[in-house]
Structures are given as structure tokens and as C-alpha cells.
Design a protein around this motif. Sequence first.
Motif, PDB file in Angstrom:
ATOM      1  N   PRO A 237     -37.650  23.598 -19.103  1.00 46.38           N
ATOM      2  CA  PRO A 237     -36.569  22.714 -19.231  1.00 46.38           C
ATOM      3  C   PRO A 237     -36.896  21.304 -19.472  1.00 46.38           C
ATOM      4  CG  PRO A 237     -37.116  22.953 -16.949  1.00 46.38           C
ATOM      5  CD  PRO A 237     -38.105  23.969 -17.645  1.00 46.38           C
ATOM      6  N   GLY A 238     -36.418  20.508 -20.402  1.00 49.88           N
ATOM      7  CA  GLY A 238     -36.653  19.408 -20.914  1.00 49.88           C
ATOM      8  C   GLY A 238     -35.916  18.672 -21.735  1.00 49.88           C
ATOM      9  N   ARG A 239     -35.635  17.408 -21.585  1.00 46.61           N
ATOM     10  CA  ARG A 239     -34.722  16.373 -22.661  1.00 46.61           C
ATOM     11  C   ARG A 239     -35.801  15.754 -23.363  1.00 46.61           C
ATOM     12  NH1 ARG A 239     -32.282  11.669 -20.336  1.00 46.61           N
ATOM     13  NH2 ARG A 239     -32.530  11.474 -18.266  1.00 46.61           N
ATOM     14  N   ILE A 240     -35.683  15.555 -24.576  1.00 58.62           N
ATOM     15  CA  ILE A 240     -36.695  14.778 -25.532  1.00 58.62           C
ATOM     16  C   ILE A 240     -35.952  13.445 -25.922  1.00 58.62           C
ATOM     17  CG2 ILE A 240     -38.025  14.748 -27.347  1.00 58.62           C
ATOM     18  CD1 ILE A 240     -38.339  17.984 -26.945  1.00 58.62           C
ATOM     19  N   ILE A 241     -36.526  12.171 -25.535  1.00 53.53           N
ATOM     20  CA  ILE A 241     -36.061  11.133 -26.033  1.00 53.53           C
ATOM     21  C   ILE A 241     -36.915  10.394 -26.843  1.00 53.53           C
ATOM     22  CG2 ILE A 241     -35.100   8.795 -25.061  1.00 53.53           C
ATOM     23  CD1 ILE A 241     -34.922  10.098 -22.345  1.00 53.53           C
ATOM     24  N   GLY A 242     -36.506   9.914 -28.104  1.00 53.03           N
ATOM     25  CA  GLY A 242     -37.417   9.132 -28.878  1.00 53.03           C
ATOM     26  C   GLY A 242     -37.689   7.743 -28.351  1.00 53.03           C
ATOM     27  N   ARG A 243     -38.944   7.071 -28.268  1.00 51.56           N
ATOM     28  CA  ARG A 243     -38.986   6.059 -27.704  1.00 51.56           C
ATOM     29  C   ARG A 243     -39.008   4.693 -28.657  1.00 51.56           C
ATOM     30  NH1 ARG A 243     -44.040   7.018 -25.603  1.00 51.56           N
ATOM     31  NH2 ARG A 243     -44.627   4.827 -25.479  1.00 51.56           N
ATOM     32  N   GLU A 244     -38.733   3.702 -28.304  1.00 50.63           N
ATOM     33  CA  GLU A 244     -38.616   2.681 -29.149  1.00 50.63           C
ATOM     34  C   GLU A 244     -39.722   1.589 -28.816  1.00 50.63           C
ATOM     35  OE1 GLU A 244     -36.044   2.066 -31.466  1.00 50.63           O
ATOM     36  OE2 GLU A 244     -35.565   4.042 -31.190  1.00 50.63           O
ATOM     37  N   LYS A 245     -40.386   1.087 -29.882  1.00 48.57           N
ATOM     38  CA  LYS A 245     -41.257  -0.059 -29.539  1.00 48.57           C
ATOM     39  C   LYS A 245     -40.687  -1.401 -29.480  1.00 48.57           C
ATOM     40  CE  LYS A 245     -45.665   1.740 -30.285  1.00 48.57           C
ATOM     41  NZ  LYS A 245     -45.508   3.179 -29.638  1.00 48.57           N
ATOM     42  N   HIS A 246     -40.821  -2.052 -28.316  1.00 50.39           N
ATOM     43  CA  HIS A 246     -40.325  -3.543 -28.198  1.00 50.39           C
ATOM     44  C   HIS A 246     -40.810  -4.579 -28.932  1.00 50.39           C
ATOM     45  CE1 HIS A 246     -37.712  -1.868 -24.839  1.00 50.39           C
ATOM     46  NE2 HIS A 246     -38.935  -0.955 -24.813  1.00 50.39           N
ATOM     47  N   ILE A 272     -40.493  13.232 -22.605  1.00 47.10           N
ATOM     48  CA  ILE A 272     -39.887  14.450 -22.211  1.00 47.10           C
ATOM     49  C   ILE A 272     -39.594  14.578 -20.867  1.00 47.10           C
ATOM     50  CG2 ILE A 272     -40.070  17.042 -21.966  1.00 47.10           C
ATOM     51  CD1 ILE A 272     -42.130  16.795 -24.563  1.00 47.10           C
ATOM     52  N   ILE A 273     -38.333  14.559 -20.391  1.00 43.25           N
ATOM     53  CA  ILE A 273     -37.857  14.542 -18.967  1.00 43.25           C
ATOM     54  C   ILE A 273     -37.644  15.763 -18.542  1.00 43.25           C
ATOM     55  CG2 ILE A 273     -36.428  13.331 -17.453  1.00 43.25           C
ATOM     56  CD1 ILE A 273     -36.730  10.815 -19.441  1.00 43.25           C
ATOM     57  N   THR A 274     -38.125  16.272 -17.481  1.00 42.57           N
ATOM     58  CA  THR A 274     -38.058  17.786 -16.940  1.00 42.57           C
ATOM     59  C   THR A 274     -37.863  17.637 -15.260  1.00 42.57           C
ATOM     60  OG1 THR A 274     -39.253  19.785 -16.887  1.00 42.57           O
ATOM     61  CG2 THR A 274     -40.554  17.833 -16.436  1.00 42.57           C
ATOM     62  N   ASP A 275     -37.656  18.752 -14.754  1.00 42.76           N
ATOM     63  CA  ASP A 275     -37.050  19.137 -13.569  1.00 42.76           C
ATOM     64  C   ASP A 275     -38.298  18.789 -12.446  1.00 42.76           C
ATOM     65  OD1 ASP A 275     -35.089  19.575 -14.734  1.00 42.76           O
ATOM     66  OD2 ASP A 275     -35.075  21.760 -14.297  1.00 42.76           O
ATOM     67  N   THR A 276     -39.332  19.193 -12.765  1.00 42.71           N
ATOM     68  CA  THR A 276     -40.615  19.332 -11.214  1.00 42.71           C
ATOM     69  C   THR A 276     -41.846  18.819 -12.024  1.00 42.71           C
ATOM     70  OG1 THR A 276     -41.223  21.461 -11.673  1.00 42.71           O
ATOM     71  CG2 THR A 276     -39.087  21.297 -10.338  1.00 42.71           C
ATOM     72  N   GLU A 325     -47.385   9.990 -29.484  1.00 42.75           N
ATOM     73  CA  GLU A 325     -47.729   9.810 -28.295  1.00 42.75           C
ATOM     74  C   GLU A 325     -46.310  10.295 -27.584  1.00 42.75           C
ATOM     75  OE1 GLU A 325     -47.467   5.422 -27.678  1.00 42.75           O
ATOM     76  OE2 GLU A 325     -49.575   4.929 -28.424  1.00 42.75           O
ATOM     77  N   ILE A 326     -47.042  11.182 -26.351  1.00 43.36           N
ATOM     78  CA  ILE A 326     -45.821  11.683 -25.528  1.00 43.36           C
ATOM     79  C   ILE A 326     -46.014  11.434 -24.173  1.00 43.36           C
ATOM     80  CG2 ILE A 326     -45.043  14.022 -24.833  1.00 43.36           C
ATOM     81  CD1 ILE A 326     -45.412  15.208 -27.617  1.00 43.36           C
ATOM     82  N   GLN A 327     -44.848  11.060 -23.527  1.00 44.26           N
ATOM     83  CA  GLN A 327     -44.820  10.727 -21.937  1.00 44.26           C
ATOM     84  C   GLN A 327     -44.005  12.111 -21.424  1.00 44.26           C
ATOM     85  OE1 GLN A 327     -43.080   7.108 -21.501  1.00 44.26           O
ATOM     86  NE2 GLN A 327     -44.937   5.771 -22.062  1.00 44.26           N
ATOM     87  N   ILE A 328     -44.639  12.509 -20.276  1.00 40.91           N
ATOM     88  CA  ILE A 328     -43.753  13.737 -19.555  1.00 40.91           C
ATOM     89  C   ILE A 328     -43.724  13.362 -18.098  1.00 40.91           C
ATOM     90  CG2 ILE A 328     -43.908  16.159 -19.104  1.00 40.91           C
ATOM     91  CD1 ILE A 328     -45.964  16.247 -21.524  1.00 40.91           C
TER      92      ILE A 328
END
Length: 725
Positions: A237-246, A272-276, A325-328
Motif C-alpha cells: 500500500p502507498g500513495r505517491i506524492i511529487g515533492r516541490e522544492k521551496h 511515498i506514504i504507507t500504512d505501517t 530522491e525518495i522519502q518513505i
Amino acid sequence: MSAEATAISSVDTLAEQLSTYLDTPRINQVRRAYYYAEQAHEGQMRRSGEPYITHPLAVARILADMKLDHQSLMAAMLHDVIEDTGIPKDALSEQFGEPVADLVDGVSKLTQIEFRSRAEAQAENFQKMTLAMARDIRVILVKLADRLHNMRTLGHMSYEKRQRIATETLDIYAPIANRLGMHSLCTELEDLGFSFLYPMRSRYISKAVEKLRGSHREIIEEIRGKLEEKLNERGLPGRIIGREKHLNSIYNKMKFKHKSFHEIMDVYAFRIITDTTDDCYRILGAVHSLYKPLPGRFKDYIAMPKANGYQSLHTTLFGMHVNIEIQIRTEEMEQIANNGIAAHWLYKNDNSAVLEVSQRRVDRWVQGLMEMRERADDSLEFIEHVKVDLFPDEIYVFTPKGKILELPGGATPIDFAYAIHTDIGNACVACRINRNLGSLSQPLQSGQTVEVITAPGARPNPAWLSFVVTGKARSSIRHFLKYQKKAESLELGKTLLKKSLAGFDYTLSQIDEAQRQRVCDHNQAASFDDLLSDIGLGNRMAYIVARQLVSDPGGDSGGSERPDDRGIVNIEAGGHGRGSMTIRGTEGLLVRFASCCKPIPGDPVVGVMESGSGMVIHSDTCRKLPDKDADRSALTPLKWAKDITDEFSVELRVELERQRGVIAEVASAISLADGNIERINVEEQNARLSIVSLVVHVNGRRHLARVMRRVRNVRAVTHIARVRH
């Protein structure tokens, strides 16, 4: 629609938003606070021309987005009531209860703070902010939301005000939001602050980002598609969001890390945002099987959270000819990453372990601020310590038992020792890093295990102040040294006064309280201890105070003192006391050895009192001492204690014939005589002879004679002498 109707519809919209996480009675309390504030601000307008009530309502909405508790929202509605309408705190207390009134009062006091005035005023105000945070952390959350809405509407202010408020936001409020883990609020404050402070740069970077995004859209969609495919394939499970540079972060990387715009933007960032937590590590494995991870770029902030409670897995991959670059993280970690300590109220009912840790960290930080506040001599010293703690580039090190400690980048074993406990820092003498003895001044690296070695009776070294980086270490060392100096000056003053009194055939116990008080009054000293301290610091002459103490109460107060052009205090009239003062060489901060003549045990020595810094010990034959007998009467006769084991520096000048390996031979001769070489310097005189300047550690004249005899026995040595400047 009228302004009033708009406001009412807005409070209804807010109530609807609150119904997702608050019960009806609590929502009604928030409504009641809104109507009370609306009445109180009746007729007041903002610079933009809108009714004033739109501001408190907007602040409450910002807090509602973070799902903050009803008391914070009520305080948001009422936060300007005390300040702007003259309604007293008691009235709010009666209407809405003590906690809400306290919050409003706390926010009002912070609102009165003007940070960009003088540095000292800024520092004073920071102390007030610390106290407010210590009483209730929600005060700062309401204040941050208030500041965010003011920044969003800053365009209506004059240029000077915009500059001042934007600077203050970047200097104070954004770092506090970051320290409390409130990433979303922090980045918006930074970007707004940046755009008002540097409008041209902000517009330029913003246009360049938009242009680049358009041309990169296809690559971003392709990478996202591949990531989704991989997760589906593994059933994760996981929703994927693009990350904006500030914008502010792009600007800072260009300015401080000297990276080009394209270097920064050629990195594609996803979250990537997941459950556990388990899913986080499984997803990490999946993305590593899709693209190659870059070595050294993986960070596990789940196992080792950042100081502000942030948790996530970070990895950088190389794929499709670009860096990705990926953050989980889990949903809960996402909430904490965006809202930090504010997420505490959202998860309050879930007994979340992660939040508990985050809350403890914030409590510990605020507690640390309070300790520093108590120790700091003045508010400027306090803010200097705090600013270090507001901009931490953290490292994570372990205690020998496996406990993790977070410290700012550049922290040393001394910082580590003070982070454990002030007493451990004060008694630290050495350290082991990964089981090997290490230097106390070397910066620590993440992942190291540090063990502090302490010794009873050890004390902080003033030299530590030149390399420690944490506010706690700096304030603790200064605090200790200040009190040590006071205790030592008292002790030294007492010794010198007793010696001078002996010259008049008196002891200190023979001087009654009334006479002591008379002499204190005459010298304008607050107490007899202060008078003794002044003698120890070299600000007063022991001989003159002694003469005042033994003279008749109504008689001559005796003598006058005047510094001569060498800074040595002279006495007019009268001789010195009998006997000599004994020194051990370990007297501490107020007894120092002169660097000109470098006296060692066995040398005839005298003490010179220097105003404000105590006694300097010179060799009796030092050229810097006065020649005339009258001037020499101001010197304190000294004698060495018998059992000195400490080492002292001595400079030697060795003339020798140039031969291969001769320097090694001299060094070996010194070590055979148990001497330690501190410094060696070779000055070439001609093709045949060299002159070597050495600084050697010995424990006295006998030891020095032994060292010199050994060196003289080296065949190539033609001459050796002790250097006295």
C-alpha cells in the motif's frame, strides 16, 4: 454579500471543518469565542480594509488545518482582545476559563515583542518567549499561526515594516517552527519571508522553477508510473506524492552550498506514504530493486528520529539519467513531519508512542532553554546559546549502553558530556570514541559510540569555550568558571591579606566585625568577601587593606595605591609582610605563570598582582620586573611547595653541528631523561651549524638539569642554554 455575512459563513465553514475531529459542545465554545471577539473588535479594520475579525478567524483556520484542540482555537479567536480592546484577562477568565485566558495573555505578551530593535532588547524578548513556551507550548503555536497570517497579508504594510517583519520571521519564527517539527508552516514562513526580503530574487527563481517544471512533467509522470507499478506488483500500500522544492531552500543551496540552479532542480523528489513502519522498509526494498541507490545517501530517520521528532526513510536513486530522491513514511509520520508538535493534539487519544517521544523531545528542549536562561549572565549570552540550538544540523551518537543522543553538527565529546549531565561535563577529562581514546576537541560523526571518562575534582577548562558548539555546554562552562574565579579570588585574597597582616603582628581573627565593616565602607565594598575577592583579582593591594584593618578606627586609613606604567600596583610608604606564600602551580584561574621567563619549581619566584586577573608568577630575575627596591616592594615573595609533580614548560636553545639524524638523537636524549617535547623548531645558521629551539616539559630544576646533561652528551651538540626572555 456583506462583510458580516462573509464572516458568519466563514465561521460556519470553520465549524464544519472542526466537526471532523471535535465534538459539538467544543465546537460551540469556539463559536462563542468568535462572537465575543467579533463584538470586541467591532469597528476595527485591518490595513487591507477588511473587518479586523477576519484576522483571528484566519489564525483559527490555520490551527484547525493542524487539527489543534478547542482551547487553542478559542485563544486564536481572542488573541488580540487584551492587546487591542482593553478587555482585561480576568474578564476572559470568567467567560472562557483560566487555561484559555492564560493562552491569550501569553500570546498578547509575545505580540508586544519587537525583535528587530537593539540586539539586547531582542534577546530580552527571546527570554520572555522561552518562559511562555515553558508554561504552555500552545502559546507559541497560536503565535506562529498569527505570524503566518500576518505574513500572508504583509503586502499592505509599508516597506520598512515589511523588511523588519520578514527578517524577524526568518531569524526567529521559522527556526522555532522547524525546531517544533512544523515543516509545512516553517517552509511557508521561509518562502514568504524570502519573497518580501528579496522580491526580485524570489520572482526570478519562481519563474525559473515554473519553466523547468513544464519541461520536466513527462519525466516526473514516467517515474511516478514506474514506482506505482512496482508497489502494485509487490502488493504494497502507498500513495505517491511529487515533492516541490521551496524557493527559500533553493536560494540557500545556491548561496551557501554554491550549487547551480540546474544542479538543485535536476533532482526529482517523491514521497511515498504507507500504512505501517514495516511497509516503509518493504517499499524501500522495492524502490531499490527498481533503480540503483546512490551509496552514502540513505538515511534512516525512523530508527533514529531527528531532534524535532521527524521520522522518515530517505534514499537517493539513480534512474532514467537523473537522481531521484525518495522519502518513505507512514500517515502518522507524515502528520508529524508537517505539523510537528501540533500533531500531538490530533493523536492525543491514540496514545501514539511516536508522539510521546516527540513531545518528550520538545519538553526536553524547552527545559534546556530554561536551564540556559538561569545560567546566562545576561540576555545576549542567552540568545547566543539559543541560536545555536535553533539551527541544528544534527548528528546522532550513541552512549556505551546504546542510547541515542542527538547533537548539532560539529559537536565535540565535551558537548556530548554536557548533553548527558552538567556534572559529567564539568568532571570530564578524556573520552573514548568507538572504544579508542579520542581528542576532546574533535567533531563527532553520526553513528559513533562515545564514552566520557571523568575524574573526581576535575573542572572545566576555559579552552573548551573555543570549540564547544551547544548552548548547554557553553553556558555550563561559563557558569562554572565564573563561580570558580569568584571562589579562587576569595581564597587568594584571604591568603595575601593574612600574609600582609602578619607583617603588622596581627591575624585575621583578631580583626573584629566592626573594624572589618568600617574598612569595607571606606573602600566602598559591599561585603568583606568582596573586599577579599578584589585583593585576589589584583584590584586592591593586600598591604593597604591590612594597614587599614590594623589602624585606629578614627585614624589614618593608610597609604594610597596607584598603578605604574607596567600595570603593576605600587605602594607608597611601608614595607611588606613577613614570610612567603607557598605555591603549588595548580592554583587555577587566578595564578598564572609568566610566558616571558617560564619559571619552574626550584627557580626563585615572585608574584605580581595584575588588575582584574589575579597573580602572575615571574622568575625573580625576569627582565620585566622593576629594578628599583621601592618598586619591588609591591611584589609578593613566593616559595614552591615540596611535593610538586606537575610539568612546566621550559625553552632551551641548542647549538649543534649539522649531521644526519642529529635531531632524532637530541629528541631521544630528552626522552631518556623523562622530558616531553612540546615544540621543536630548527633555525639553520650556516652549512655547518644549526640552532634548535625546544620547548620541553619538566617538573623542576633538578629534572631540567638532568635533561640538559643528557642533551649536552650528544656528540654533535656544541652549546645548550635555557632561554629567558
